[in-house]
Design a protein around this motif. Structure first.
Motif, mmCIF file in Angstrom:
data_model
loop_
_atom_site.group_PDB
_atom_site.id
_atom_site.type_symbol
_atom_site.label_atom_id
_atom_site.label_comp_id
_atom_site.label_asym_id
_atom_site.label_seq_id
_atom_site.Cartn_x
_atom_site.Cartn_y
_atom_site.Cartn_z
ATOM 1 N N THR A 137 -4.733 -3.069 -7.275
ATOM 2 C CA THR A 137 -4.278 -3.734 -6.052
ATOM 3 C C THR A 137 -4.600 -2.885 -4.831
ATOM 4 N N VAL A 138 -4.358 -1.590 -4.948
ATOM 5 C CA VAL A 138 -4.618 -0.720 -3.795
ATOM 6 C C VAL A 138 -6.109 -0.589 -3.561
ATOM 7 N N TRP A 139 -6.847 -0.421 -4.639
ATOM 8 C CA TRP A 139 -8.307 -0.376 -4.484
ATOM 9 C C TRP A 139 -8.794 -1.611 -3.743
ATOM 10 N N ALA A 140 -8.290 -2.762 -4.174
ATOM 11 C CA ALA A 140 -8.750 -4.017 -3.580
ATOM 12 C C ALA A 140 -8.399 -4.062 -2.096
ATOM 13 N N LEU A 141 -7.181 -3.686 -1.775
ATOM 14 C CA LEU A 141 -6.766 -3.753 -0.376
ATOM 15 C C LEU A 141 -7.542 -2.750 0.463
ATOM 16 N N PHE A 142 -7.864 -1.631 -0.143
ATOM 17 C CA PHE A 142 -8.623 -0.589 0.546
ATOM 18 C C PHE A 142 -10.045 -1.077 0.843
ATOM 19 N N VAL A 143 -10.689 -1.604 -0.191
ATOM 20 C CA VAL A 143 -12.055 -2.113 0.010
ATOM 21 C C VAL A 143 -12.042 -3.270 1.015
ATOM 22 N N THR A 144 -11.028 -4.107 0.900
ATOM 23 C CA THR A 144 -10.906 -5.227 1.836
ATOM 24 C C THR A 144 -10.790 -4.737 3.274
ATOM 25 N N ALA A 145 -10.025 -3.680 3.457
ATOM 26 C CA ALA A 145 -9.840 -3.170 4.818
ATOM 27 C C ALA A 145 -11.173 -2.670 5.372
ATOM 28 N N ILE A 146 -11.957 -2.047 4.525
ATOM 29 C CA ILE A 146 -13.266 -1.584 4.990
ATOM 30 C C ILE A 146 -14.133 -2.781 5.363
ATOM 31 N N LEU A 147 -14.104 -3.788 4.487
ATOM 32 C CA LEU A 147 -14.862 -5.014 4.786
ATOM 33 C C LEU A 147 -14.446 -5.593 6.131
ATOM 34 N N SER A 148 -13.143 -5.729 6.336
ATOM 35 C CA SER A 148 -12.664 -6.336 7.583
ATOM 36 C C SER A 148 -13.111 -5.512 8.773
ATOM 37 N N LEU A 149 -12.986 -4.215 8.621
ATOM 38 C CA LEU A 149 -13.287 -3.355 9.761
ATOM 39 C C LEU A 149 -14.761 -3.453 10.144
ATOM 40 N N ILE A 177 0.823 -1.221 0.000
ATOM 41 C CA ILE A 177 0.000 0.000 0.000
ATOM 42 C C ILE A 177 0.854 1.268 0.000
ATOM 43 N N PRO A 178 1.755 1.440 0.970
ATOM 44 C CA PRO A 178 2.521 2.694 0.925
ATOM 45 C C PRO A 178 3.347 2.830 -0.356
ATOM 46 N N LEU A 179 3.938 1.725 -0.794
ATOM 47 C CA LEU A 179 4.779 1.826 -1.985
ATOM 48 C C LEU A 179 3.975 2.172 -3.226
ATOM 49 N N MET A 180 2.744 1.679 -3.296
ATOM 50 C CA MET A 180 1.971 1.906 -4.518
ATOM 51 C C MET A 180 1.262 3.251 -4.513
ATOM 52 N N ILE A 181 1.131 3.873 -3.348
ATOM 53 C CA ILE A 181 0.467 5.185 -3.343
ATOM 54 C C ILE A 181 1.479 6.305 -3.144
ATOM 55 N N GLY A 182 2.749 5.947 -3.068
ATOM 56 C CA GLY A 182 3.772 6.979 -2.923
ATOM 57 C C GLY A 182 3.858 7.539 -1.525
ATOM 58 N N ALA A 183 3.699 6.673 -0.524
ATOM 59 C CA ALA A 183 3.842 7.135 0.854
ATOM 60 C C ALA A 183 5.126 6.548 1.436
ATOM 61 N N ARG A 184 5.584 7.169 2.496
ATOM 62 C CA ARG A 184 6.817 6.662 3.097
ATOM 63 C C ARG A 184 6.540 5.503 4.045
ATOM 64 N N ASP A 185 5.359 5.495 4.603
ATOM 65 C CA ASP A 185 5.018 4.386 5.495
ATOM 66 C C ASP A 185 3.512 4.417 5.713
#
Ligand code: HEM
Ligand SMILES: [Cu+2]
Ligand SMILES: [Cu+2]
Lengths: 604, 261
Positions: free
Chosen positions: A219-231, A114-122
């Protein structure tokens, strides 16, 4: 949006002790790798348990003296005890679903990518992230400890239906083992919640300049939606698990009705409802299967596009169908309960939502096919596994349509047909995507390449092994072979199944053995693999603009700036067949990919 | 190529399975539309399976890297709508068909149906017939006694005096009448079980604290097996029961012989 986190200043990182860098690290990459390696170890364990299951089903009643000596508890005289068989079934499911796939896909790939694909440091909350990982090993210890308590590990299935799971006297595995199972799960769920919070915040807050939501790689979209689902879904299971713990230890009766007798002894509970657990469990349980398949869908989309050298087809439909699937997945849980005794009208309602969810799944499948159409397909190991994912997902998704219809599901529910269904659509498909992701991102993770020749061997053996293992299970389901039975031999309607079960077991052994190729390749390449370039696959997304492996903080002083979407493959009039997301619009195309990696990048 | 093999393999395997590993012969009336719906669905998904795996194989073959340039093509609204709408239509058709059948399966049993109670327990089945008065007596779990009162009947209730209780896992069988609908009311003594009769395409969980119901019409005389389909403990796999379907005369004679003196 882009901001530098003070503790990630590259200069101070070098001064961190070994412990802070690699063990109690707050670096998302290290945490991701920790999650991935731990999950791999658990996968081996889960696989071994599966072999025990297949050993018993292939040759019921057979005695294995050598194993008897190794596992005197579970296999006295070399013959598997029924309680151990059920413990193996239960722990196999639990480990594979929660302790392997969930942790690997969200904890491993999610953290790393996630951080690497959105250009974040962490991540947004690195400390919480570390805490999330460090809840995982204790959960494992608690879970595995249950093998060594009296009565053995939990034996009520990964679904843990009460009253069986609520009454310690109901079965050997319903004793302390079941309590530990619940505690382990509760601890792990807290880890997932920490992780999900982090992923959501990170994607919303830390995208680099120019990275709009509709420029995010799938990939990021998927992980993002997944995180919402999990939460949203996991807290329900957490609550249910705690309620069940109360029933077991605190004398409450959430799930146990009045008037029960175990053997000849009356049960001292009144007022509960066993179906309540089933509703709560599946309210998580169904979204959970999408927690396990959405990240694969995202990763496979990116890997297909990269290796077909073509933009992903129908990006907006892909995002839309992902969101639709996630939303609908909260409305279908009752399709696991058609025969449970809930009101038949609910069955009709849940069938409708379930068949609706097949539509976005079909959209995704055809979009992937359209992505391949007129592409230029490169058969890397990652691509082979991504294609394998497609094949498996289709095979398993289609049988879901059979199961979704309650009149038909009456027959197939709790048979091996269901086992075949979810091993294709979820288990195997998700594992294939995880392999694809590993072959694809390994260079970024470790700065070395995996061996492609071994990768191909691994793929072909695994692909054949999966179909050989799980496809015949449909036929066992046709015959009506129930799940979770220690032996099918007693039943008249299951006579004649023995050769099929032997075949499946043999295939499972081959499948398991083939994974050693991967393990060998993985660990050998870790130390001996050829050095990876920054962007070995000619990929467009941001992680490939960072060094391989990326340093703490991922990029040098300046973060990459995003200029375009993530799928600029084979754009017309360009000399090169891809444009990184960072390539400025006006830059004459055809420059070195490395040179396009962000402004003023320097390697530390 | 390999995917072609896969499709061929799946077809061949299914043809072999058709002879060796298929649904057990059908022996109930309402199983007929169920089997038909299943076969229709199977046909649809098999076609979809061959279509999609076939396309996958074809594309992988056609568009392998031969030095060509991939086309830059990533949006086609009409195409996307097509493969949204076509599956949606198919799914709607299946939903309607299945909903109708489901409603019929769960409709009230016809008048004149036989009524029996089946109780699931670790690890066997017991059955109860209401006896000549046609009424089931009250149950009180506190009065359970494995020998004297295995169904925990309340002797104070006159309706229960003539109830006939059978152990259909060991000594006896659940006797049903061919072509006569039967309503089975399910109870569970300890944990969740599931009453599964493969030949009738019937499965209904027996849930502690509830009475669940299912009705069906056996269509062939003979002996059939009850399996427990819900994990219920270490001996789950031996939890069998026996059903005997006979003509009304045979059934009456059997019942008369059972009535307690
Ligand atoms: C076309 C879409 C799908 C449909 C219509 C569908 C339908 C169903 C139905 C009706 C059941 C319940 C069967 C039963 O227990 O009798 C089921 C079980 C299951 N499905 Fe699916 N499914 C679909 C896709 C998926 C996907 C994408 C996953 C995972 C990623 C998945 C994972 C599972 C699992 C794990 C179970 C079994 C749970 C258990 O009993 O242990 N399904 N599916
Ligand atoms: Cu589901
Ligand atoms: Cu049972």
């Amino acid at each position: 949006m882009a901001h530098a986190l003070p503790h990630l200043d590259a200069r101070t990182v070098g001064e961190l002790s070994f412990w802070r860098r690699y063990i109690f690290s707050q670096d998302h990459k290290v945490i991701g790798i920790q999650y991935a390696l731990t999950s791999m170890a658990m996968a081996v364990l889960g696989g071994v348990l599966a072999l025990f299951i297949r050993l018993q089903l292939g040759w019921p009643g057979r005695s294995w003296p050598l194993l008897g000596r190794l596992f005197p508890g579970g296999m006295p005289e070399g013959q598997m005890s029924q309680a151990f068989y059920l413990a193996a079934v239960t722990m196999h499911g639990t480990i594979m679903i929660f302790f392997v796939l969930t942790t690997l896909l969200t904890g491993g790939f999610g953290n790393f990518l996630i951080p690497l694909m959105i250009g974040a440091r962490d991540m947004a909350f690195p400390f919480l992230n570390m805490l999330s990982y460090w809840l995982y090993p204790p959960a494992i210890v608690i879970l595995l400890a249950s093998f060594f308590v009296s009565g053995g590990a939990a034996g009520g299935g990964w679904t843990a239906y009460p009253p069986l799971s609520a009454l310690p006297q109901a079965a050997p595995g319903s004793g302390l083992g079941q309590t530990l199972w619940l505690v382990a799960l509760a601890v792990l769920i807290v880890a997932f919640l920490f992780g999900s919070l982090n992923y959501i915040t990170t994607v919303l807050q830390l995208r680099t300049r120019g990275m709009s939501m509709l420029r995010l790689p799938l990939t990021v979209w998927a992980l993002f939606v997944t995180a919402i689902l999990s939460l949203l879904a996991f807290p329900v299971l957490l609550a249910a698990a705690i309620m069940l713990l109360f029933d077991r230890l605190g004398g409450t009766s959430f799930f146990v009705p009045a008037g029960l007798l175990v053997g000849t002894t009356p049960v001292d509970h009144a007022g509960g409802d066993p179906l309540l657990w089933q509703h709560l469990f599946w309210f998580l349980g169904h979204p959970e299967v999408y927690v396990l398949i959405l990240p694969p869908m995202g990763m496979v989309s990116d890997i297909l596009a990269n290796n077909a050298r073509k933009p992903i087809f129908g990006y907006r439909f892909m995002v839309g169908s992902m969101v639709a699937i996630a939303f609908l997945s909260f409305l279908v849980w009752g399709h696991h309960m058609y025969t449970s005794g809930m009101h038949p009208l609910l069955g009709t309602a849940f069938m409708t939502t379930t068949l609706v969810i097949a539509v976005p799944s079909a959209i995704k499948t055809f979009n992937w096919l359209a992505t391949l159409w007129r592409g230029k397909i490169r058969f890397t190991s990652a691509m082979l596994f991504a294609l394998g994912f497609l094949s498996l997902f289709v095979t398993g998704g289609l049988t879901g349509i059979v199961l979704a219809q309650p009149p038909v599901d009456i027959y197939f529910h709790d048979t091996f047909f269901v086992v075949a269904h979810f091993h294709f659509v979820m288990a195997s498909a998700a594992i294939f995507a995880a392999f694809a992701g590993t072959y694809y991102w390994f260079p970024k993770m470790f700065g070395r390449m995996l061996d492609e020749r071994l990768g191909r061997w691994h793929f072909w053996l695994t692909f054949a092994g999966i179909y050989a293992t799980f496809f015949p299970m449909h036929y066992a389901g046709f015959m009506g072979m129930m799940r979770r039975i220690y032996s099918p031999q007693l039943y008249a309607h299951l006579q004649g199944l023995a050769p099929l079960n032997v075949f499946v077991s043999l295939a499972a052994f081959v499948l398991f053995a083939a994974q050693s190729i991967f393990l060998y390749n993985f660990f050998r390449s870790l130390f001996r693999g050829p050095r990876a370039e920054r962007n070995p696959w000619g990929a467009t997304t941001l992680e490939w603009t960072a060094p391989s492996p990326p340093p703490h903080g991922n990029w040098g002083p300046a973060l990459p700036v995003v200029q375009r979407w993530a799928y600029e493959y084979s754009p017309p009039n360009a000399a090169q067949d891809f444009l990184p997301q960072t390539a400025p619009a006006a830059v004459p195309v055809g420059r070195e990919p490395g040179a396009l990696g962000g402004d003023g990048e320097r390697r530390r | 190529m390999a995917l072609g093999l896969l499709v061929a393999g799946a077809v061949v395997a299914t043809l072999i399975a058709r002879h060796r590993w298929w649904l057990p012969p059908l022996a109930s009336l309402q199983g007929r539309p169920v089997d038909r719906l299943f076969l229709v669905t199977l046909a649809i998904i098999s076609a979809a399976f061959m279509l999609v795996q076939g396309l996958l194989a074809l594309f992988v073959w056609l568009y392998r890297d031969r030095g060509q340039r991939a086309s830059y093509w990533h949006e086609h609204r009409a195409l996307e709508l097509t493969y949204t709408i076509v599956p949606a239509v198919v799914m709607t058709g299946l939903t309607v068909a299945a909903a109708g059948l489901w409603a019929r399966i769960h409709s009230a049993p016809p008048p004149g149906a036989l009524v029996v109670e089946v109780r699931a327990e670790q690890f066997g089945w017991k059955a109860r017939y209401p006896g000549p008065d046609g009424r089931f007596g009250r149950i009180d779990p506190r009065l359970f006694s494995p020998r004297q009162n295995p169904f925990a009947l309340d002797p104070a209730d006159p309706a229960g005096q003539d109830d006939l209780v059978l152990d259909i896992s060991t000594s006896a069988a659940l006797h049903l009448v061919v072509n006569r609908p039967v309503e089975v009311r399910l109870r569970a003594k300890d944990v969740v079980h599931s009453f599964f009769v493969p030949a009738f395409r019937v499965k209904q969980d027996a849930v502690p604290g509830m009475v669940t119901r299912t009705w069906f019409t056996p269509s062939r005389t003979g002996t059939y097996e009850i399996a427990c389909a819900e994990l219920c403990g270490p001996l789950h796999y031996i939890m069998r029961g026996r059903i005997v379907v006979q003509t009304q005369e045979e059934f009456d004679a059997w019942l008369a012989a059972q009535v307690r003196p």
